[in-house]
Structures are given as structure tokens and as C-alpha cells.
Design a protein around this motif. Structure first.
Motif, PDB file in Angstrom:
ATOM      1  N   VAL A 258     -18.201 -30.963 -40.395  1.00 40.73           N
ATOM      2  CA  VAL A 258     -17.114 -31.742 -39.422  1.00 40.73           C
ATOM      3  C   VAL A 258     -15.716 -30.999 -39.522  1.00 40.73           C
ATOM      4  O   VAL A 258     -15.202 -30.959 -38.488  1.00 40.73           O
ATOM      5  CB  VAL A 258     -17.106 -32.982 -40.412  1.00 40.73           C
ATOM      6  N   ARG A 259     -15.648 -30.190 -40.696  1.00 44.66           N
ATOM      7  CA  ARG A 259     -14.314 -29.402 -40.933  1.00 44.66           C
ATOM      8  C   ARG A 259     -14.166 -28.457 -39.830  1.00 44.66           C
ATOM      9  O   ARG A 259     -13.301 -28.051 -38.826  1.00 44.66           O
ATOM     10  CB  ARG A 259     -13.992 -29.124 -42.177  1.00 44.66           C
ATOM     11  N   VAL A 260     -15.180 -27.746 -39.484  1.00 48.41           N
ATOM     12  CA  VAL A 260     -15.273 -26.741 -38.594  1.00 48.41           C
ATOM     13  C   VAL A 260     -15.525 -27.055 -37.185  1.00 48.41           C
ATOM     14  O   VAL A 260     -14.826 -26.410 -36.365  1.00 48.41           O
ATOM     15  CB  VAL A 260     -16.755 -25.648 -38.870  1.00 48.41           C
ATOM     16  N   PHE A 261     -15.957 -28.123 -36.904  1.00 52.28           N
ATOM     17  CA  PHE A 261     -16.006 -28.746 -35.608  1.00 52.28           C
ATOM     18  C   PHE A 261     -14.547 -29.120 -35.270  1.00 52.28           C
ATOM     19  O   PHE A 261     -14.153 -28.788 -34.187  1.00 52.28           O
ATOM     20  CB  PHE A 261     -16.603 -29.926 -35.580  1.00 52.28           C
ATOM     21  N   ILE A 262     -13.730 -29.880 -36.065  1.00 54.20           N
ATOM     22  CA  ILE A 262     -12.272 -30.032 -35.878  1.00 54.20           C
ATOM     23  C   ILE A 262     -11.593 -28.652 -35.642  1.00 54.20           C
ATOM     24  O   ILE A 262     -10.845 -28.810 -34.672  1.00 54.20           O
ATOM     25  CB  ILE A 262     -11.836 -31.020 -37.042  1.00 54.20           C
ATOM     26  N   ASP A 263     -11.546 -27.721 -36.459  1.00 55.72           N
ATOM     27  CA  ASP A 263     -10.773 -26.824 -36.346  1.00 55.72           C
ATOM     28  C   ASP A 263     -11.035 -25.902 -35.294  1.00 55.72           C
ATOM     29  O   ASP A 263     -10.222 -25.573 -34.504  1.00 55.72           O
ATOM     30  CB  ASP A 263     -11.309 -25.775 -37.588  1.00 55.72           C
ATOM     31  N   PHE A 264     -12.344 -25.882 -34.795  1.00 57.20           N
ATOM     32  CA  PHE A 264     -12.790 -25.082 -33.732  1.00 57.20           C
ATOM     33  C   PHE A 264     -12.234 -25.704 -32.402  1.00 57.20           C
ATOM     34  O   PHE A 264     -11.444 -24.870 -31.540  1.00 57.20           O
ATOM     35  CB  PHE A 264     -14.316 -24.722 -33.490  1.00 57.20           C
ATOM     36  N   PHE A 265     -12.426 -27.117 -32.155  1.00 58.98           N
ATOM     37  CA  PHE A 265     -12.018 -27.751 -30.981  1.00 58.98           C
ATOM     38  C   PHE A 265     -10.439 -27.843 -30.965  1.00 58.98           C
ATOM     39  O   PHE A 265      -9.803 -27.870 -29.702  1.00 58.98           O
ATOM     40  CB  PHE A 265     -12.731 -28.905 -30.797  1.00 58.98           C
ATOM     41  N   THR A 266      -9.756 -27.938 -32.118  1.00 56.15           N
ATOM     42  CA  THR A 266      -8.183 -27.992 -32.099  1.00 56.15           C
ATOM     43  C   THR A 266      -7.504 -26.694 -31.411  1.00 56.15           C
ATOM     44  O   THR A 266      -6.768 -26.770 -30.825  1.00 56.15           O
ATOM     45  CB  THR A 266      -7.794 -28.473 -33.349  1.00 56.15           C
ATOM     46  N   GLU A 267      -8.278 -25.369 -31.882  1.00 60.80           N
ATOM     47  CA  GLU A 267      -7.750 -24.355 -31.581  1.00 60.80           C
ATOM     48  C   GLU A 267      -8.247 -23.958 -29.951  1.00 60.80           C
ATOM     49  O   GLU A 267      -7.623 -23.406 -29.143  1.00 60.80           O
ATOM     50  CB  GLU A 267      -8.398 -23.222 -32.464  1.00 60.80           C
ATOM     51  N   TYR A 268      -9.465 -24.594 -29.700  1.00 56.65           N
ATOM     52  CA  TYR A 268     -10.132 -24.352 -28.328  1.00 56.65           C
ATOM     53  C   TYR A 268      -9.249 -24.958 -27.353  1.00 56.65           C
ATOM     54  O   TYR A 268      -8.582 -24.305 -26.268  1.00 56.65           O
ATOM     55  CB  TYR A 268     -11.487 -24.709 -28.358  1.00 56.65           C
TER      56      TYR A 268
END
Length: 259
Positions: A232-242
Motif C-alpha cells: 500500500v505504501r509503495v502504491f501511494i508513493d508511486f502515484f503521488t509522484e507520478y
């Protein structure tokens, strides 16, 4: 717990009931390992994601290629629905929403802006005139969505609320956008939904001097009763940056043609 034959193995009814609890235990183990191993634990397993149909199709699916390349050990079960799903009952790890968060059992992380504009096609405005004030919308054909029929605008004299009416209503942001493109009337659209049509000139933004008052945004939400799993953390981090700030669709809207 299982049915076994010489050709296949399947879960019994009791096994199906036990499965979500087993998955929850495995998820907790993954979180516990991550808490002591910091960034050394790679996210694994299946990430179950729910998202609105239009936003998911237009913006999440194109990004998943890079996400899956970055996290090859992770599988994604992606469900598109314009209904508000129950994350716990549905077994979802995370959901994308663009509506205000009203459930106190959920945690919300903002991943993108959701600016909304009043838009119309040049042909419609050429035939019916361009509204100069929000109250002018009352004299126009307005394309609405269920639950989004009253709008607040910021004017020089303060906030005003209008409830425009029209002959056409649809339950999809893409549908009301396309109806406006084809000259059925004026509508309110999120920039993430209309940015390509604004860039091409099929739609133009109006009433820019009296912007809509809204706090809408794109949120990633997950149950507060769960520790934040690595997947879940990597999903949030990835799409916030994306998506970034400002988002690519808002940057595109700045290039729009005006009427």
C-alpha cells in the motif's frame, strides 16, 4: 478445508470462509517484517485496488505499466466501479476516490488535485451566447450528474450558489463531458476528465473570473484498522509522484484555447 482429486485441488465452503483471515494474517506478517527491516522488504502478494471507472481507465491503467516494472513481485487486482465500495467487506487494500471522506474508519492520502471547470463547446456558445456570470447559467441548457446539480462560485461580492437545469443528465463524468462536446449544453467537468478536449479546443472553459468553490481532490484511502502494508505504501508513493503537483492534466489545461 480443501477438496482434492487426482486432477485438481479446490477450497471447501469452510476453506473459502477461512481464506480472508489467512490473507489478513499474511499481510500482518509482511507489515511486521517491514517495520523491522525498513526498506529491505520488497512488497509481494496481491494488491487489491478499487477506483472510479473513468479516472481508473484514463489515468491509473496507463501508469500501471511502470508500477508493475518497479515492483515485479507484486500482483494487482484492479476493480473499476463508480459506486463507493466497502473496503473491508470487499477485501480491498486501497481505493481511489474523488469524493469527500465521510467514513472515520478510513485514512485518506491526497495523491492529486481535482480542479473543476465550467465548460462548453464553441458551437454551443456561438449559438446560445457565453455566460458572463454564474447566474447566467440559469438561462442555459445545463448537463448534470446525479448528486452534482448545485454549484458554489466565488464572485467579487462573495460566494453564490446556483442550480442550473437542462434536458440531459448522465451518471458518468465522461458522458457529460462528451455530451457537452457534442453541443448538448454547458457542464462542470474535472480537468483530469476534460483536459484533452480543452487542449484540442473541442471544449472551452468559461466563467474563469468566478471560479467554482470546491475542495475536491483525488484521494487514496485505506482502512485505519490496518497497519500500512509495504504494497500500500509503495502504491501511494508511486502515484503521488507520478501525478505530481501541479498534475499533468492541469498543466495541459493552461494551454487551452479560450472563447
Amino acid at each position: 478445508m480443501i477438496h482434492r482429486t487426482t486432477r485438481k485441488v479446490s477450497l471447501t465452503e469452510e476453506g473459502m470462509a477461512f481464506l480472508p483471515h489467512a490473507e489478513e494474517v499474511l499481510s500482518s506478517v509482511e507489515v511486521a517484517r517491514a517495520s523491522v527491516g525498513a526498506g529491505s522488504v520488497r512488497p509481494t502478494g496481491t494488491l487489491r485496488v478499487s477506483a472510479p471507472a473513468s479516472f481508473g481507465r484514463m489515468h491509473l491503467i496507463p501508469a500501471f505499466k511502470q508500477f508493475m516494472q518497479d515492483y515485479p513481485e507484486l500482483k494487482v487486482d484492479f476493480r473499476l466501479s463508480d459506486s463507493i465500495v466497502d473496503l473491508v467487506e470487499g477485501g480491498f487494500d486501497i481505493a481511489i476516490r474523488n469524493a469527500p471522506l465521510q467514513d472515520s474508519t478510513l485514512v485518506a492520502r491526497k495523491i492529486a488535485e481535482d480542479k473543476r471547470l465550467v465548460v462548453a463547446s464553441p458551437d454551443y456558445l456561438a449559438k446560445h451566447g457565453t455566460p458572463q456570470h454564474p447566474e447566467d447559467l440559469l438561462g442555459h441548457s445545463f448537463i448534470s450528474m446525479p448528486g452534482l446539480e448545485s454549484f458554489t462560485f466565488q464572485t467579487e461580492s462573495g460566494e453564490i450558489q446556483v442550480k442550473p437545469k437542462g434536458q440531459f443528465k448522465a451518471d458518468s463524468g465522461e458522458a457529460v463531458r462528451d455530451a457537452s462536446v457534442h453541443g448538448l449544453g454547458i457542464t462542470v467537468s474535472s480537468t483530469w476528465c476534460a483536459y484533452e478536449h480543452l487542449k484540442s479546443g473541442e471544449l472551452v472553459s468559461i466563467l474563469d473570473q468566478t471560479p467554482l468553490v470546491t475542495s475536491s481532490a483525488i484521494w487514496a484511502v485505506y482502512p485505519s484498522t490496518r497497519l500500512l502494508a509495504p504494497k500500500v505504501r509503495v502504491f501511494i508513493d508511486f502515484f503521488t509522484e507520478y501525478f505530481g503537483t501541479p498534475t499533468y492534466w492541469d498543466q495541459t489545461c493552461k494551454q487551452q484555447k479560450t472563447f
